[in-house]
Structure formats: structure tokens, C-alpha cells
Design a protein around this motif. Structure first.
Motif, PDB file in Angstrom:
ATOM      1  N   SER A  69       0.843  -1.195   0.000  1.00 21.26           N
ATOM      2  CA  SER A  69       0.000   0.000   0.000  1.00 21.26           C
ATOM      3  C   SER A  69       0.877   1.243   0.000  1.00 21.26           C
ATOM      4  CB  SER A  69      -0.906   0.000   1.236  1.00 21.26           C
ATOM      5  OG  SER A  69      -1.410   1.302   1.449  1.00 21.26           O
ATOM      6  N   ILE A  70       0.647   2.116  -0.919  1.00 20.36           N
ATOM      7  CA  ILE A  70       1.514   3.281  -1.070  1.00 20.36           C
ATOM      8  C   ILE A  70       1.366   4.261   0.082  1.00 20.36           C
ATOM      9  CG2 ILE A  70      -0.148   4.587  -2.450  1.00 20.36           C
ATOM     10  CD1 ILE A  70       3.683   4.609  -2.859  1.00 20.36           C
ATOM     11  N   SER A  71       0.259   4.195   0.804  1.00 22.48           N
ATOM     12  CA  SER A  71       0.064   5.194   1.851  1.00 22.48           C
ATOM     13  C   SER A  71       0.817   4.848   3.137  1.00 22.48           C
ATOM     14  CB  SER A  71      -1.423   5.405   2.132  1.00 22.48           C
ATOM     15  OG  SER A  71      -1.994   4.224   2.612  1.00 22.48           O
ATOM     16  N   SER A  76       6.321   4.441   1.016  1.00 23.19           N
ATOM     17  CA  SER A  76       6.404   5.571   0.110  1.00 23.19           C
ATOM     18  C   SER A  76       7.836   6.109   0.031  1.00 23.19           C
ATOM     19  CB  SER A  76       5.399   6.667   0.492  1.00 23.19           C
ATOM     20  OG  SER A  76       5.621   7.137   1.780  1.00 23.19           O
ATOM     21  N   VAL A  79       9.629   3.820  -2.362  1.00 19.39           N
ATOM     22  CA  VAL A  79       9.265   4.135  -3.742  1.00 19.39           C
ATOM     23  C   VAL A  79       9.964   5.409  -4.200  1.00 19.39           C
ATOM     24  CG1 VAL A  79       7.355   4.780  -5.262  1.00 19.39           C
ATOM     25  CG2 VAL A  79       7.057   2.939  -3.628  1.00 19.39           C
ATOM     26  N   GLU A  80      10.103   6.341  -3.286  1.00 17.23           N
ATOM     27  CA  GLU A  80      10.797   7.571  -3.641  1.00 17.23           C
ATOM     28  C   GLU A  80      12.239   7.277  -4.043  1.00 17.23           C
ATOM     29  OE1 GLU A  80       9.640  11.146  -1.840  1.00 17.23           O
ATOM     30  OE2 GLU A  80      11.680  11.717  -1.301  1.00 17.23           O
ATOM     31  N   ILE A  93       8.639   4.274 -13.510  1.00 22.42           N
ATOM     32  CA  ILE A  93       8.098   3.174 -12.724  1.00 22.42           C
ATOM     33  C   ILE A  93       6.586   3.095 -12.848  1.00 22.42           C
ATOM     34  CG2 ILE A  93      10.010   3.261 -11.085  1.00 22.42           C
ATOM     35  CD1 ILE A  93       8.157   4.523  -9.078  1.00 22.42           C
ATOM     36  N   ILE A  94       6.085   1.873 -12.881  1.00 24.09           N
ATOM     37  CA  ILE A  94       4.652   1.665 -12.806  1.00 24.09           C
ATOM     38  C   ILE A  94       4.358   0.975 -11.492  1.00 24.09           C
ATOM     39  CG2 ILE A  94       4.536   1.460 -15.297  1.00 24.09           C
ATOM     40  CD1 ILE A  94       4.060  -1.370 -15.165  1.00 24.09           C
ATOM     41  N   LEU A  95       3.221   1.328 -10.929  1.00 20.87           N
ATOM     42  CA  LEU A  95       2.921   0.943  -9.561  1.00 20.87           C
ATOM     43  C   LEU A  95       1.771  -0.058  -9.503  1.00 20.87           C
ATOM     44  CD1 LEU A  95       4.561   2.305  -7.391  1.00 20.87           C
ATOM     45  CD2 LEU A  95       2.616   3.768  -6.883  1.00 20.87           C
ATOM     46  N   LYS A  99      -2.152  -4.976  -1.572  1.00 18.70           N
ATOM     47  CA  LYS A  99      -3.042  -5.001  -0.405  1.00 18.70           C
ATOM     48  C   LYS A  99      -2.865  -6.260   0.442  1.00 18.70           C
ATOM     49  CE  LYS A  99      -5.215  -1.275  -1.941  1.00 18.70           C
ATOM     50  NZ  LYS A  99      -4.974   0.003  -1.271  1.00 18.70           N
TER      51      LYS A  99
ATOM     52  N   ILE B  70       6.310  11.606  -3.559  1.00 24.69           N
ATOM     53  CA  ILE B  70       5.428  10.543  -3.094  1.00 24.69           C
ATOM     54  C   ILE B  70       5.488  10.352  -1.593  1.00 24.69           C
ATOM     55  CG2 ILE B  70       7.140   8.719  -3.424  1.00 24.69           C
ATOM     56  CD1 ILE B  70       3.349   8.423  -4.017  1.00 24.69           C
ATOM     57  N   SER B  76       0.491  10.626  -1.023  1.00 22.83           N
ATOM     58  CA  SER B  76       0.444   9.177  -1.169  1.00 22.83           C
ATOM     59  C   SER B  76      -0.994   8.664  -1.037  1.00 22.83           C
ATOM     60  CB  SER B  76       1.389   8.486  -0.189  1.00 22.83           C
ATOM     61  OG  SER B  76       1.077   8.805   1.133  1.00 22.83           O
ATOM     62  N   VAL B  79      -2.589   9.238  -4.401  1.00 24.62           N
ATOM     63  CA  VAL B  79      -2.147   8.223  -5.356  1.00 24.62           C
ATOM     64  C   VAL B  79      -2.845   6.897  -5.080  1.00 24.62           C
ATOM     65  CG1 VAL B  79      -0.165   6.880  -6.151  1.00 24.62           C
ATOM     66  CG2 VAL B  79       0.060   9.330  -5.776  1.00 24.62           C
ATOM     67  N   GLU B  80      -3.050   6.610  -3.815  1.00 28.91           N
ATOM     68  CA  GLU B  80      -3.748   5.373  -3.484  1.00 28.91           C
ATOM     69  C   GLU B  80      -5.158   5.369  -4.077  1.00 28.91           C
ATOM     70  OE1 GLU B  80      -2.814   3.421   0.078  1.00 28.91           O
ATOM     71  OE2 GLU B  80      -4.894   3.145   0.672  1.00 28.91           O
ATOM     72  N   GLU B  83      -4.857   4.898  -7.822  1.00 31.75           N
ATOM     73  CA  GLU B  83      -4.462   3.529  -8.153  1.00 31.75           C
ATOM     74  C   GLU B  83      -5.641   2.574  -8.001  1.00 31.75           C
ATOM     75  OE1 GLU B  83      -2.516  -0.359  -8.140  1.00 31.75           O
ATOM     76  OE2 GLU B  83      -3.645   0.435  -6.454  1.00 31.75           O
ATOM     77  N   ILE B  93      -0.933   2.777 -13.392  1.00 31.28           N
ATOM     78  CA  ILE B  93      -0.417   4.133 -13.293  1.00 31.28           C
ATOM     79  C   ILE B  93       1.105   4.154 -13.355  1.00 31.28           C
ATOM     80  CG2 ILE B  93      -2.414   4.912 -11.989  1.00 31.28           C
ATOM     81  CD1 ILE B  93      -0.733   4.993  -9.523  1.00 31.28           C
TER      82      ILE B  93
END
Lengths: 330, 330
Positions: A69-71, A76, A79-80, A93-95, A99, B70, B76, B79-80, B83, B93
Motif C-alpha cells: 500500500s503506497i500510503s 512511500s 518508492v521515492e 516506474i509503474i505501480l 493489499k 510521493i 500518497s 495516489v492510493e 491507483e 499508473i
DNA sequence: TTGTATGCGTTATCAG
DNA sequence: CTGATAACGCATACAA
């Protein structure tokens, strides 16, 4: 419809190949023609179609990143780091978010493969949970981050959380604590198990028995809530310090402490893991194990770029950051 | 090299088109042949090349997302949301960080265009700063999020921060504060200006003069540090409450308060903006304006999918969440 | 029911 | 120096 090479060629009264050569500064031609063509292309707003280029070159300069989960702040930052290195070398990059669902993770990897990414970085992998034949055919670079189970099968950039947790718990022993709790996250099976082993290692090193009733976990998605909800059970024991699987759990726990009137660190010392931004912004500032999140991401990306012929397992060091959520037992 | 349609066709002893039809369940053929072909394809680990498909269909089912960074929790979550909706409808994305650099932002947009994404979502746009001709040729769906300047030129999903800030500051007036500070972020030119106007609107509504010396900002990248560093100057004035451009600034400020022995909310009431997770985990829990981050992302993505013929500006409501960082002035 | 031919946009090879 | 042609991998209109 975007302008194509053909459109430019028509307007310039030359062939597509000439335009292509002019724009790519390849081949030999008078500077005059070259500039002429470049001008026309610019005027028409020509932008080369990356798909067509990729199809031809059989590479996409794209990296798939599979995360839970990006949040999550830990992720995050990861990912940065990945994005930074990727961007600097012309990659994108594709995300894809899994979950925590292993099946979704596999699906995402396959989706990325279908898109012919040049590499895949996976955080929180469950790759060998299923001996999934679907992954066999995937022959592109794969690098896992902080994987605790697929070592030897896949490339892995990680920290040695077992060792790091041991150090952290050793620290608690060193400042006099004897009854130390472990608060885990039952959703992260493998990493949780490893960190717990580090907890046990420390007990062994210190000649202390392990009390199973000092080990806690809940199967919750929210880490804050996990920490918050678990406090009741912690207080039923005689622990004077707890190690938490991650900072968010620690923070949830400390908030519950405040509500209950339990002072951290006077009544309970708390140690986290990750060192997310929030750890230092919280009060009391959290003692925690700093994971080099940014660097983990960067290394993973570099490993994709310079892909080793043999499976490697890069280990990055962590650092125990002692702040104010812990204190010596008097 | 991945298995192609041709490889499968050879093995199955049929033509590529037959394989294509079999796998896509199009055309008419005996279930027997179809299954036969499917089996062979599966055995060979055939996965269709998405690039080739995209090139053919002239669409990529890819959405470019341009963000500043991000690792900012507000972003973030955005973005979530994006996504989630993207994934549910078969989109993927790709991410690009602008680091607050307008030129980098444009470059990223062009990069995405080059990749022939089906749409671009931009957070923190500087799109009309330069009247950049490079963007003219881009004829794909673009949706901005929380843009405060390009309204009418580009589609925009946003909250009305001017109005929301006004409400927040009105709240401070309503509980008795008369000297209210504004702490901004000079790096976010447009949104900062808008929020400041909301601050001024509230003063006007309440018949209060604006004291320029109550308006603060620093040109810093780190929001925590901004809040932390600004406190000295705030304390030199007679303000009893401050509105902060965002939660992170508020948190930095409150931490500085604790270090200085300034009690929040007893000596100073603090209001933030965004309602990031951390706002409720902090002590004292932060009174703040809740932005529907997830929903902003979702709406932006939906707008890409159902692209309007006329430029639209979708406004989402915020909510003032009163917690414990504010109290009535007695 | 199945195969052939064509196009998507680009680049590289090979003639001219 | 430049143009025609093939190839990347797939899907579809058309022909058989």
C-alpha cells in the motif's frame, strides 16, 4: 491523433527513414536537411511514439513496482528512492498495490510482465508461498525488498531484521529491563517471524527465558489500531518494555498509553522499527531501528540495472536510534 | 525472449490469427481447437505482449501521475485513490515526481505523452506559469488535482481551499480569538495564496483588520522544519491562534511549542489543513480541515475515464475536524 | 472454420 | 546521401 513520423515525412517531402535519421542524429546528411526536418517536426509537435520504439527495441525502460500500500510511510519512502534512481537513468516506474493479498501480488507481477517491463521490484513478497508455475516463464530481472523468505531464490535487498531486532532488544536488556514484550503484526507472516526470532535471540544471549504470554499480535490492517488495541493485554502482564514490529504500532500503543495514564517511558519503554518521519515528530520521540528506506529503494533499482548472474542478497545496515521513549529501569 | 503468438502458432500447427482468435474467444471455431490452442499456449507460458496490443489499439490503459513527492502523506493517499480506481478498471499508473520544479513537471508530462498514456493526472500544477508551447500539441485527457490557478483551462478536481480556510479561521473567531496568525509555505505559490485569501476573507467577515506581521512563511522544503523554525517569530506577536497551511507545518510548530514550554492549546491554538493520518495520532490531536484525499484521487481518475467535452471543475467538500489543539479564548 | 494481408509507429538493413 | 523494405507482436478485415 498524435503526429507520426509519416506525417512529418510527408510535409518535409522526404521518406520516413530520413526523418528518423535526422531526428536521431544518425546517418549522414547535410546539416541543412537535418535542421530543416527538425524544424518541421518541432512545428508539427512531433513526439516519437515510445510504444513503437519499445516494441522495436524489445525493452520499455519501465520498472514495475509491487507494493502492499503506497500510503504506508515506510513504503512511500522506498518508492521515492526507486523513482529517483529510475528517473535519473531514463526509466519510469509503474505501480501496483497488492493489499497484502498474495494472489493479487502474483497477478500484478504477471500484469507487469505482460507490459514487458525491464524489471520488477517487489516489496513484501509472498512469491514462494505458492509454488506457482505461472511465474516460471517470467524471465525478467526481479529484485525483492526486505524479503525474509525467498532468499537464495530471488535477488533481495534487505536489512537483517532478525539481527537488528536482537540489537534493539539487547539494548532494552542493557538498560535493565527483564520483562520485555513483543508486539507483532500477524498479517506480515515472514518478516514478523524473523523479527520475533531476533527478539528470542536477544533473550537467549541474555540468558533470559521467553515468556509466551509476552508475545502479542492482532490480525489487523491498521498498525495504529493494532498498537492501540493491544495495550490492554500488555498491561495485564509485568512487562516494563516492549518492542514493536513497526513504528506505527508503537505510536498507536503510546497513544493508548497516554489515554490510560501510562507514562512512556516512565512506566513502559517502547521501541519501534523503521524510523519513519513520524517517529521523531511524536512525543515522546520514539526509540527505533532506523531502516535506510531510501537507500533500500535505490539499491534495488540499481540491482535491476546491473543485474547479477548469480542470485545476490544485499544486506544494508540499520541503526538503533535512541530517543526518549525508552529509559533505564531503576 | 518471451513466447510470441508466432511460436504458439508454429507449435499448434495453425496460423497466428487462429491462435489470436482462440485466445481472445473471438471468431468461430470448435471448442476442441480452441481448447487445444489454449492448452498449448498455457504450456508454453505465452503472455500477450501488451506493447504490441497497445500499438495496435492505439491506447495503453496507462495513466501518468505527476506529483511533487510521493513521500508526502497527503500525496500518497491521493495516489492510493487513483491507483484503486485505475486498477479496478484495468489501468496501470506510472509515476513521475516533479520535486516542485515547474520545468521538471513539464518534462514529466511530455515524457508521459511520449509513452502515449491515456491520460495524465497532475498534482501541484504549474502548467500556465510558462505559456509553454510544448504542451499545446498534447491532446490527451489531463486532469489536475487541487489546482488553484489553471481553472477554466484544464479539468480540475479540487477542494475550495479558500472557502475552507475561511471556515476554519471563522471557527477560531467564533471561539473568541482575535489575533490569529497565518503560517504559509512560500514554495506552494498558488495554493498558499488562495489559503491566505481565505484567511483574509474570514477577517473581513468578522470585521477584523489584517495585521501583516501575523502572516508568516519560510521558503523551506521541509514542512515540519518550517513549522518548527517559525515559532520564534510567532511568539514575538500577540497571536493566540494560528492557522497552518498544512498539517505537517502545524505538527512542526506544535513540537517547537512543547520544547519552548508553550502549551497547545492553552497558550496557543493551532489549526492545520489536510487531516493526514498523523494529525489524529499526534498529541494534542490536531484540529484541522479534512481533505477527502482518497476521493480526490478517485474522482480525478474517473474524470479521465469519462472525459468531459467541456472543461469541468469538480469541487469536493472538506470538513473542519475539531480536535484538541484548539480551545476557546477565555 | 481458417489463413493471408494489412496496419499500428519506429528503426535498421540494404540497395540505389 | 536517401528511399524502400522488413521486423518488432498483435488484431482485424477480408478472402478462401
Amino acid at each position: 491523433m498524435p503526429v507520426t513520423l509519416k506525417d512529418v515525412a510527408q510535409k518535409a517531402g522526404v521518406s520516413r527513414s530520413t526523418v528518423s535519421r535526422a531526428l536521431n542524429n544518425t546517418g549522414r546528411m547535410t546539416e541543412e536537411t537535418r535542421n530543416h526536418i527538425k524544424t518541421i517536426a518541432a512545428e508539427m509537435g512531433y513526439v516519437p511514439n515510445f510504444l513503437a520504439q519499445s516494441l522495436h527495441e524489445t525493452r520499455t525502460r519501465t520498472i514495475g513496482v509491487v507494493i502492499t500500500s503506497i500510503s504506508n510511510p515506510f513504503i512511500s519512502e522506498l518508492v521515492e528512492g526507486i523513482e529517483e534512481v529510475a528517473d535519473n537513468s531514463g526509466y519510469t516506474i509503474i505501480l501496483g498495490a497488492s493489499k497484502f493479498d498474495p494472489e493479487k501480488e502474483i497477478k500484478t507481477i504477471l500484469k507487469f510482465y505482460q507490459r514487458r517491463v525491464d524489471g520488477i521490484i517487489v516489496q513484501a513478497a509472498h512469491l514462494t508461498n505458492f509454488d506457482d508455475r505461472r511465474l516460471e516463464s517470467i524471465d525478467i530481472p526481479i529484485v525483492l525488498i526486505n524479503d525474509e523468505i525467498n532468499i537464495g531464490t530471488y535477488n533481495n535487498v534487505s536489512t537483517d531484521s532478525r539481527v537488528e531486532v536482537k540489537k534493539a532488544v539487547n539494548y532494552l536488556f542493557s538498560i535493565g529491563h527483564r520483562h520485555i514484550g513483543y508486539i507483532g503484526s500477524s498479517l506480515r507472516m515472514h518478516s514478523n517471524r524473523n523479527r520475533r526470532m531476533g527478539y528470542e535471540d536477544a533473550h537467549e544471549e541474555n540468558g533470559q527465558p521467553i515468556n509466551e504470554s509476552h508475545i502479542f499480535s492482532l490480525p489487523m490492517m491498521s498498525d495504529y489500531e493494532t498498537g492501540r488495541k493491544i495495550l490492554d493485554r500488555v498491561l495485564d502482564t509485568n512487562v516494563t518494555a516492549v518492542f514493536c514490529y513497526c513504528d506505527m504500532i508503537a505510536i498507536g500503543l503510546m497513544n493508548a498509553c497516554r489515554e490510560r495514564g501510562v507514562s512512556v517511558p516512565d512506566n513502559l519503554s517502547v521501541v519501534g522499527f523503521d524510523n519513519i518521519d513520524q517517529a521523531s515528530q511524536f512525543y515522546p520521540p520514539l526509540t527505533t531501528v532506523h531502516q535506510p528506506k531510501f537507500e533500500l529503494g535505490r539499491r534495488a533499482m540499481r540491482l535491476i540495472q546491473h543485474y547479477p548472474s548469480e542470485v545476490v542478497n544485499e544486506m544494508l545496515d540499520c541503526q538503533l536510534i535512541v530517543r526518549e521513549s525508552t529509559r533505564p529501569l531503576t
